[in-house]
Design an enzyme around this catalytic site. Sequence first.
Site, PDB file in Angstrom:
ATOM      1  N   GLY A   1      -3.866  -6.952  -6.877  1.00  0.00           N
ATOM      2  CA  GLY A   1      -3.622  -5.645  -6.283  1.00  0.00           C
ATOM      3  C   GLY A   1      -3.926  -4.552  -7.275  1.00  0.00           C
TER       4      GLY A   1
ATOM      5  CG  HIS B   1      -0.307  -5.237  -2.255  1.00  0.00           C
ATOM      6  ND1 HIS B   1      -0.441  -4.923  -0.926  1.00  0.00           N
ATOM      7  CD2 HIS B   1       0.488  -4.263  -2.789  1.00  0.00           C
ATOM      8  CE1 HIS B   1       0.235  -3.825  -0.659  1.00  0.00           C
ATOM      9  NE2 HIS B   1       0.810  -3.410  -1.772  1.00  0.00           N
TER      10      HIS B   1
ATOM     11  CG  ASN C   1       5.611   0.382 -11.552  1.00  0.00           C
ATOM     12  OD1 ASN C   1       6.516   0.445 -10.737  1.00  0.00           O
ATOM     13  ND2 ASN C   1       5.660   0.965 -12.743  1.00  0.00           N
ATOM     14  CD  GLU C   2       6.723  -4.635  -5.140  1.00  0.00           C
ATOM     15  OE1 GLU C   2       7.162  -5.642  -4.535  1.00  0.00           O
ATOM     16  OE2 GLU C   2       5.905  -3.841  -4.628  1.00  0.00           O
TER      17      GLU C   2
ATOM     18  CB  SER D   1      -3.947  -3.904  -2.871  1.00  0.00           C
ATOM     19  OG  SER D   1      -4.904  -4.944  -2.811  1.00  0.00           O
TER      20      SER D   1
ATOM     21  CG  ASP E   1      -3.189   0.726 -12.069  1.00  0.00           C
ATOM     22  OD1 ASP E   1      -3.548  -0.370 -12.533  1.00  0.00           O
ATOM     23  OD2 ASP E   1      -3.875   1.763 -12.174  1.00  0.00           O
ATOM     24  N   GLY E   2       0.078   0.127  -8.915  1.00  0.00           N
ATOM     25  CA  GLY E   2       1.401   0.239  -8.308  1.00  0.00           C
ATOM     26  C   GLY E   2       2.022  -1.113  -8.019  1.00  0.00           C
TER      27      GLY E   2
ATOM     28  CB  THR F   1       3.714  -8.953  -0.834  1.00  0.00           C
ATOM     29  OG1 THR F   1       2.473  -8.249  -0.729  1.00  0.00           O
ATOM     30  CG2 THR F   1       3.911  -9.384  -2.276  1.00  0.00           C
TER      31      THR F   1
END
Length: 620
Positions: A232, A173, A238-239, A176, A234-235, A204
């Site tokens: 990256g 990411h 999650n993805e 991030s 936590d979000g 990404t």
Amino acid sequence: MEINEGDCNSQDKSLRNGQVEGEASVLSSNLFLNHVGEVTVTLYSDGLSWKLLDSLEDDGSTCLGLKFFPKIATEVKFSDIYAVELMDSGRIQEPNLTSAAECFLGNYAHDSGMNHFVVHSFQKSNSQPCLWILADYTFGHKDLQTCQMWVNRINDALNKEVGRPKNLLVFVHPMSGKGNGQRTWETVAPIFSRANVNTKVIVTERAGHAFDVMTSTSNEELNLYDGALAVGGDGFFNEILNGFLSSRHKAPFPPAPSDFLDALGNEGNSLFPDRNGAGSETPYNKDSDPLLPSLADKESGFSHFGTNDGSHSIDKKFEYLLPNQRFRFGIIPAGSTDAIVICTTGARDPITSALHIVLGKRVCLDVAQVVSWKTTSTSKVEPRVRYAASFAGYGFYGDVITESEQYRWMGPKRYDYAGTKVFLRHRSYEAEVSYLEVESEKKSSIPDGTRMFSNVWSLKQKKYEGIICRANCNVCNRKPVCSSERDHSATPCMSSQETRWMKSKGCFLSVGAAIISNRNEKAPDGLVADAHLSDGFLHLLLIKDCPHALYLWHLMQLARKGGDPLNFDFVEHYKTPAFTFTSFGDESVWNLDGELFQAHKLSAQVFRGLVCLFATGPEV
């Protein structure tokens, strides 16, 4: 020996001493160890050990009335070695001693024709045992074949280590945290290269990119990898997790009390008997990613059990069973909080996480299945499924993530600014929460008689002391007692004889569901200090409306090491495998692992150990 920091301790010598006395060595040679001198190196079945030929401690040499004893490691286990490599000819350095010590140590510097090999390992920090520091041991010998023999024998031993990955899918990411995702990966990439781990790296380009890759990758192709890494926060993890589970995890919807089903009406009730839920589609909101602005105009949808048109369907000839012990997830921390990494490795450090991955560590992680039945009070019943690995929060937590969207330009500091604004607003929400009470877990409620004052908000006198989750945790490793004949690790363990639905209704400042403790730098003990990584429960935290000053006191307790944020009269804490939520307002926004999720009516359940991570759990 070379270590990139000085704050380290040597490996435990007790086991090796026993082996020296009772175990026959496999191989032994006299080699030169960089910065140490000539040593006798011995290879055993589980590692290497070495000893100075001329021990400084034994000869009692002094210079100017002082003794000089170099503090060096004397062994390393194969389980702690991630690579060994033969290097070009070079100079072996003499010991790191003062010039005074050189008067009796002698000269261990050797000509440039010395051949050498490097054993790559790590040592643990003295001040923070969860922090792993790279350590290289460079051995030299004038005979190239001798060095090559040692490299081959060590590699043979490393190839016998079970569970180490060979092929990994890596998502980076770039935006991030403070925008350092790419630099973070470049820092740890040499560790994977030395360990001969093949990595397919995907940087990404838009929000939801990693999700799309995971959903569109067939099971047969995914089986070529030993795991997927998220560089990256936590979000971002999650993805990736939702992309992996959305079309592979076959499970019924969460249980719910009868009045919750009645409120959904005929349309909602018809969905529950069909526990396969075919065709229920959940849109993944790419605009909700708090770390990366969306560059795509088109949203992609995913189905909880596969889409009707087959656009994201997974190949049927290769079924992906869950839980899957072989395929693991890893996180290289580069986010704003990195709570999952801190809870699973004990340190917010990219090097430590990379070492856990290449050494093939494993820990199971609970995952919550969260279903939004209605997005608003007037919307139709359309179940949308998402998964969370750390936290689901409403009220204060949802407002902070919503408010922070306006201040992306501030970076991670936007959460502090948004949190302050939301706190000053002090808004409460009327809602109803139902949860499954498990008889064996009735410990969090404290009788009214133990409170300091009966009619005013106060701190409770008693503090519950739970068992802290740690590496090789007995709670997480304990086998559950389930009445279901299905796989206990893939299905919530609930028995009608041992559970009952309980209800809490009122005005709440926040409703939180902590799947793990959620330790982070701003909450050193987390939301719930004794939450576990894989016990099949989440911790439901209901913060009822209270005076502004007391809510501030509660937040201050969260931010303090050794604080007691749950020991207030306005805080309700329940350990449960499932719960439902109904808002009495027009709209409601939830925060799932840092991602926005609209849910006016919601139900959730925990799946014990649904996924595995490259981690060991924290050392407490």
